[in-house]
Each structure stands twice: as structure tokens, then as C-alpha cells.
Design a protein around this motif. Structure first.
Motif, PDB file in Angstrom:
ATOM      1  N   GLY A  79       0.805  -1.198   0.000  1.00 17.68           N
ATOM      2  CA  GLY A  79       0.000   0.000   0.000  1.00 17.68           C
ATOM      3  C   GLY A  79       0.849   1.263   0.000  1.00 17.68           C
ATOM      4  O   GLY A  79       2.047   1.244   0.278  1.00 17.68           O
ATOM      5  N   LYS A  80       0.197   2.376  -0.310  1.00 17.35           N
ATOM      6  CA  LYS A  80       0.888   3.650  -0.338  1.00 17.35           C
ATOM      7  C   LYS A  80       1.253   4.077   1.070  1.00 17.35           C
ATOM      8  O   LYS A  80       0.557   3.799   2.034  1.00 17.35           O
ATOM      9  CB  LYS A  80       0.014   4.722  -1.003  1.00 17.35           C
ATOM     10  CG  LYS A  80      -0.180   4.512  -2.499  1.00 17.35           C
ATOM     11  CD  LYS A  80      -0.970   5.654  -3.097  1.00 17.35           C
ATOM     12  CE  LYS A  80      -1.117   5.457  -4.612  1.00 17.35           C
ATOM     13  NZ  LYS A  80      -1.904   6.557  -5.217  1.00 17.35           N
ATOM     14  N   ARG A  81       2.365   4.802   1.164  1.00 15.91           N
ATOM     15  CA  ARG A  81       2.804   5.322   2.450  1.00 15.91           C
ATOM     16  C   ARG A  81       1.860   6.429   2.900  1.00 15.91           C
ATOM     17  O   ARG A  81       1.488   7.304   2.125  1.00 15.91           O
ATOM     18  CB  ARG A  81       4.223   5.867   2.311  1.00 15.91           C
ATOM     19  CG  ARG A  81       4.789   6.491   3.574  1.00 15.91           C
ATOM     20  CD  ARG A  81       6.100   7.188   3.268  1.00 15.91           C
ATOM     21  NE  ARG A  81       6.573   7.949   4.400  1.00 15.91           N
ATOM     22  CZ  ARG A  81       7.452   8.946   4.300  1.00 15.91           C
ATOM     23  NH1 ARG A  81       7.905   9.293   3.106  1.00 15.91           N
ATOM     24  NH2 ARG A  81       7.859   9.593   5.367  1.00 15.91           N
ATOM     25  N   ARG A  82       1.452   6.369   4.161  1.00 18.27           N
ATOM     26  CA  ARG A  82       0.585   7.395   4.731  1.00 18.27           C
ATOM     27  C   ARG A  82       1.181   7.896   6.040  1.00 18.27           C
ATOM     28  O   ARG A  82       1.847   7.153   6.761  1.00 18.27           O
ATOM     29  CB  ARG A  82      -0.820   6.846   4.981  1.00 18.27           C
ATOM     30  CG  ARG A  82      -1.631   6.606   3.717  1.00 18.27           C
ATOM     31  CD  ARG A  82      -3.024   6.112   4.062  1.00 18.27           C
ATOM     32  NE  ARG A  82      -3.814   5.833   2.870  1.00 18.27           N
ATOM     33  CZ  ARG A  82      -4.601   6.722   2.287  1.00 18.27           C
ATOM     34  NH1 ARG A  82      -4.702   7.936   2.788  1.00 18.27           N
ATOM     35  NH2 ARG A  82      -5.298   6.404   1.216  1.00 18.27           N
ATOM     36  N   SER A 105      -1.545  14.871  -1.395  1.00 16.41           N
ATOM     37  CA  SER A 105      -0.133  14.805  -0.985  1.00 16.41           C
ATOM     38  C   SER A 105       0.205  15.943  -0.029  1.00 16.41           C
ATOM     39  O   SER A 105      -0.437  16.996  -0.032  1.00 16.41           O
ATOM     40  CB  SER A 105       0.787  14.866  -2.209  1.00 16.41           C
ATOM     41  OG  SER A 105       0.506  13.801  -3.093  1.00 16.41           O
ATOM     42  N   ILE A 130       5.012  13.102   1.200  1.00 17.45           N
ATOM     43  CA  ILE A 130       4.258  11.850   1.149  1.00 17.45           C
ATOM     44  C   ILE A 130       3.192  11.993   0.064  1.00 17.45           C
ATOM     45  O   ILE A 130       2.308  12.855   0.153  1.00 17.45           O
ATOM     46  CB  ILE A 130       3.591  11.510   2.493  1.00 17.45           C
ATOM     47  CG1 ILE A 130       4.640  11.276   3.574  1.00 17.45           C
ATOM     48  CG2 ILE A 130       2.730  10.259   2.351  1.00 17.45           C
ATOM     49  CD1 ILE A 130       4.080  10.801   4.895  1.00 17.45           C
ATOM     50  N   GLN A 131       3.293  11.159  -0.944  1.00 18.62           N
ATOM     51  CA  GLN A 131       2.353  11.221  -2.057  1.00 18.62           C
ATOM     52  C   GLN A 131       0.996  10.637  -1.654  1.00 18.62           C
ATOM     53  O   GLN A 131       0.925   9.543  -1.089  1.00 18.62           O
ATOM     54  CB  GLN A 131       2.908  10.456  -3.262  1.00 18.62           C
ATOM     55  CG  GLN A 131       2.025  10.569  -4.499  1.00 18.62           C
ATOM     56  CD  GLN A 131       2.633   9.842  -5.692  1.00 18.62           C
ATOM     57  OE1 GLN A 131       3.585   9.083  -5.539  1.00 18.62           O
ATOM     58  NE2 GLN A 131       2.094  10.091  -6.869  1.00 18.62           N
ATOM     59  N   GLU A 132      -0.055  11.410  -1.907  1.00 13.94           N
ATOM     60  CA  GLU A 132      -1.440  10.995  -1.670  1.00 13.94           C
ATOM     61  C   GLU A 132      -1.616  10.429  -0.259  1.00 13.94           C
ATOM     62  O   GLU A 132      -2.240   9.384  -0.069  1.00 13.94           O
ATOM     63  CB  GLU A 132      -1.884   9.989  -2.733  1.00 13.94           C
ATOM     64  CG  GLU A 132      -1.883  10.583  -4.135  1.00 13.94           C
ATOM     65  CD  GLU A 132      -2.339   9.601  -5.195  1.00 13.94           C
ATOM     66  OE1 GLU A 132      -2.822   8.516  -4.833  1.00 13.94           O
ATOM     67  OE2 GLU A 132      -2.211   9.931  -6.384  1.00 13.94           O
ATOM     68  N   SER A 133      -1.069  11.118   0.701  1.00 17.78           N
ATOM     69  CA  SER A 133      -1.204  10.683   2.092  1.00 17.78           C
ATOM     70  C   SER A 133      -2.663  10.668   2.524  1.00 17.78           C
ATOM     71  O   SER A 133      -3.091   9.792   3.274  1.00 17.78           O
ATOM     72  CB  SER A 133      -0.398  11.607   3.007  1.00 17.78           C
ATOM     73  OG  SER A 133      -0.499  11.214   4.354  1.00 17.78           O
ATOM     74  N   GLY A 143      -5.240  11.017   0.036  1.00 21.46           N
ATOM     75  CA  GLY A 143      -6.001  10.398  -1.046  1.00 21.46           C
ATOM     76  C   GLY A 143      -7.075  11.289  -1.625  1.00 21.46           C
ATOM     77  O   GLY A 143      -7.754  10.910  -2.582  1.00 21.46           O
TER      78      GLY A 143
END
Length: 424
Positions: free
Chosen positions: A2-5, A330, A345-348, A350
Motif C-alpha cells: 500500500g501507499k505510504r501514509r 499529498s 508523502i504522495q497521496e497521504s 487520497g
């Protein structure tokens, strides 16, 4: 994978549009809502305490202040007074904190109004039951009282009036607002007597700020203009791309503006602006940050800050860091001096980030800063409040650097003596 948040600090039961931290008490104040539409989404303002336990930040809900059918879209703090942009009005509220008394009060029948029970964020159960917040009563927790101080009509648009930005002057003698009608309105504070108003832009205002000496007001509008005003008179119109011939007149528009002091330079002042593309293409052009001399209003440095459209800007109290949020969720932190990216952080979130704010430079906040160089909060339409922390970068003391330099010089001399006898 998953994406980093970023760590989730708090989740509200409504979309969040603005967040501030009160320096004296360290309270986090965040607000939003579903507006006047009958969707069942409430409008409110939540007061949170911020703690650092075992190096991890956590938040406790101390108080809920419901705002009827009005969603708070923007907010600023002047001591213990909150100025909130709600529909066509700028509403002022005063909050106070006191120790809870051990006595039972009858609950309101409709559940509306203020709710002062402290509620601490907890984890979901293993079976997935429950929401993101678990109610935990704290018997000795401080209680808050919020009372309305007054309200002024800050936008006169015939259709869909909206206060887009509010700001207190540094000496708390003036309150400024900008709305969808393009007007700037300035009131004396705390009397709320209108001092003057003027049409700053042909289209709606995006942002507003006032210099520390209260002599200049900077406004950003959707009409591609960023203007500096002395009172209600235009002082200068800014142009950030004079030395960038590849950028045409209507290619970009201003989005945000912020004055900031310069660390270790008492008399220096900077103005930061963000420029975003006017049209969205399949291959989007980059957004830009410009650093200006805050007295002469001359551009000092302009740098790109990514291809995601910037939605909000904040500056730390020291003027060292810039915080950015984007429409794609982001979050980024930049070094103000060089406009270099420090954290991203990209799309933290969303979804569109609506506001960001730094932990203030105050004794109360220092206790929860921890071993971090900077801490920033972000809120978004996804109802989440996230915390973004940058650990202290390792550095060596000057005496240690000089000591090693001395050792290197001695080593080089000894090496030359061994290779070339009689060198010295």
C-alpha cells in the motif's frame, strides 16, 4: 504494497476544512461539516489536546462545538478568539478552558450544542467493530466553554456567498476577510466596527495576509492577480514570471500568499506565494513557489514544487519551513531559505488537502515536539487529521569539525615528512 501514509492523529465525523493550533494552550482546533444541505452530515468545531507518548503523537477530543447549518471553511486565531468563515458571515467565538467539576449535568434532549466530554482516540477492535474513535471519559480532564462573540457579514455575493479567508493583524487590532465577491473588508477588533472595504479582484479571493506592521495587505484572486495594498489603495501588482519568457500571461494563477519572518534576521521579511496552472492538461505543468522581499516586494527566488496542484500553504512561526497540501492528497514540507523539498508523502490523504499548520514555537508545543525538527498537521475532505514529523537531522558541533580538520592537517604533514625527508 500500500501507499505510504502519515500517522492518523484524529478522524472527525465530517469533512475537515481548516485546522489551527493555539500557542498558549497547545489546543488543536479543527472544523468543517456538510454545510446547509440535508445530508445528515453535521457541522462542527472540535477541540483536541496533543500528547507525545513514547515518541508517538496522539490526540484527545476535549470538546465539540456544533455550528448548526454552517460549515466552517476557514479560520484564524487571535488569542482566545476564533474568527471563522461560515457562509456569508465571519463568526467570532471565544473559548476558555477550566478544570472540570465533578457534578452531573442533564443531557440536552436533542444532543445539540456544546459537548465537553473528553474522548481519546483508540484502536479498532480485532473484529473490526466500532468506529475510528473509542469514547473514553477522563474524569479530571480540562473542560472548554465556547461562546459566540459576534458576527459580521463578510460576503455580499447574490448567489452562494462564501467567506474564503480571514486573518487577524499581528497586534490583534484588525480583522480582515475576503470573499467570493472579490471584496476585502477590514474591521476594528474587538469592536467589529468596519474600518474600510474595497474591491480587490474582479473574481473571488483565494487568500489574504497582512504584514507584521499592518501597513500592507496582500491579496490573491482567481483573476490571475496578486496585489499589495496600502490601506484601500493599490500599492503594487506582483509579477512572478518576469524573467521566465516560457510562461505566458494567463498560463498560471496565484493560489496562496503568506508573510514570514526570517530566522536570525530581525529586520528581514519575506512573502511567499504559490502559483498553479490555470488549465489542467494530461501532462500537467509544474506548480511554483516564489520567495519575495517582504518590504520591497521584489522576487528573490522561484522554484517548481511538483506537478500536483497545490491547494494550501502554511509557514512555520520561525519562517524556516513551508508546508504544502495538494488536491490529490499529498503533503510536503519545504525549506524556506532554498525552497528545497525536505519531506513529501504522495497521496497521504487520497483526496484534496484543505489546510496545513505547523506546531507553533511555544513552551507548550515544545513538550510535544519530541526529537523532531518540525511537526505539521494536515486535514482533508476525508475527515482525517494527520501528523507529519521530520526528525532532527544529525549534525556535528563546530569544535568537533575543527578538531578533525586539525588531525587531518597533522596527518598530511607527517605523511609528507615520511615520503620526503627534510620536507619541513
Amino acid at each position: 504494497m500500500g501507499k505510504r501514509r502519515a500517522p492518523e492523529l484524529y478522524r472527525a465525523p465530517f469533512p475537515l476544512y481548516t485546522v489551527r493550533i493555539e500557542p498558549r494552550t497547545g489546543l488543536i482546533i479543527t472544523a468543517g461539516g456538510g454545510g446547509a444541505s440535508k445530508t445528515g452530515i453535521k457541522n462542527g468545531m472540535h477541540f483536541l489536546s496533543l500528547d507525545l507518548v513514547g515518541g508517538v503523537h496522539s490526540a484527545t477530543l476535549l470538546h465539540t462545538h456544533e455550528t448548526d447549518t454552517r460549515a466552517t471553511m476557514c479560520m484564524c486565531l487571535g488569542g482566545d478568539v476564533i474568527a471563522a468563515g461560515q457562509d456569508a458571515n465571519c463568526t467570532l467565538m471565544r473559548f476558555s478552558q477550566h478544570t472540570a467539576k465533578q457534578e452531573k449535568k442533564p443531557a440536552a434532549k436533542d444532543g445539540a450544542g456544546d459537548k465537553g466530554a473528553a474522548r481519546k482516540r483508540g484502536r479498532r477492535g480485532q473484529n473490526g467493530e466500532g468506529g475510528g474513535d473509542v469514547a473514553q471519559m477522563k474524569e479530571d480532564s480540562p473542560q472548554l466553554v465556547v461562546e459566540d462573540v459576534g458576527a459580521v457579514q463578510a460576503d455580499l455575493s447574490p448567489q452562494d456567498p462564501c467567506v474564503k479567508c480571514v486573518r487577524f493583524s499581528g497586534d490583534l487590532k484588525l480583522l480582515l476577510s475576503g470573499g467570493a465577491d472579490g471584496y476585502v473588508r477590514v474591521w476594528e477588533f474587538p469592536s467589529l466596527k468596519e474600518k474600510f472595504s474595497f474591491r480587490a479582484h474582479r473574481d473571488e479571493l483565494e487568500d489574504i495576509d497582512i504584514s507584521p506592521d499592518s501597513k500592507h495587505i496582500v491579496t490573491v484572486g482567481r483573476d490571475f492577480e496578486c496585489s499589495v495594498w496600502s490601506g484601500d489603495q493599490l500599492a503594487v501588482g506582483l509579477c512572478w514570471h518576469e524573467n521566465m519568457p516560457q510562461i505566458t500571461e494567463k498560463m498560471y494563477r496565484y493560489k496562496s500568499c503568506r508573510f514570514a519572518r526570517v530566522e536570525d534576521q530581525k529586520d528581514a521579511l519575506r512573502l511567499y506565494t504559490v502559483q498553479i496552472p490555470h488549465k489542467r492538461d494530461r501532462k500537467p505543468p509544474p506548480c511554483y513557489i516564489t520567495k519575495w522581499d517582504g518590504w520591497a516586494f521584489l522576487p528573490l527566488l522561484t522554484k517548481p514544487c511538483g506537478n500536483e496542484v497545490i491547494s494550501c500553504l502554511s509557514v512555520s512561526d520561525s519562517g524556516t519551513f513551508l508546508g504544502l497540501g495538494t488536491v490529490t492528497g499529498s503533503v510536503a514540507i519545504y525549506i524556506a531559505f532554498s525552497l528545497q523539498k525536505l519531506y513529501y508523502i504522495q497521496e497521504s490523504h487520497g483526496i484534496v488537502v484543505t489546510d496545513v499548520t505547523f506546531l507553533p514555537d511555544s513552551p507548550k508545543s515544545a513538550a510535544v515536539k519530541g526529537n523532531n525538527e518540525v511537526v505539521m498537521l494536515s486535514v482533508a475532505v476525508d475527515s482525517r487529521c494527520q501528523v507529519h514529523a521530520v526528525s532532527n537531522r544529525r549534525s556535528f558541533p563546530l569544535w568537533l569539525v575543527l578538531f578533525f580538520c586539525g588531525l587531518m592537517v597533522v596527518g598530511v604533514i607527517l605523511l609528507l615528512q615520511s615520503l620526503f625527508p627534510g620536507f619541513i
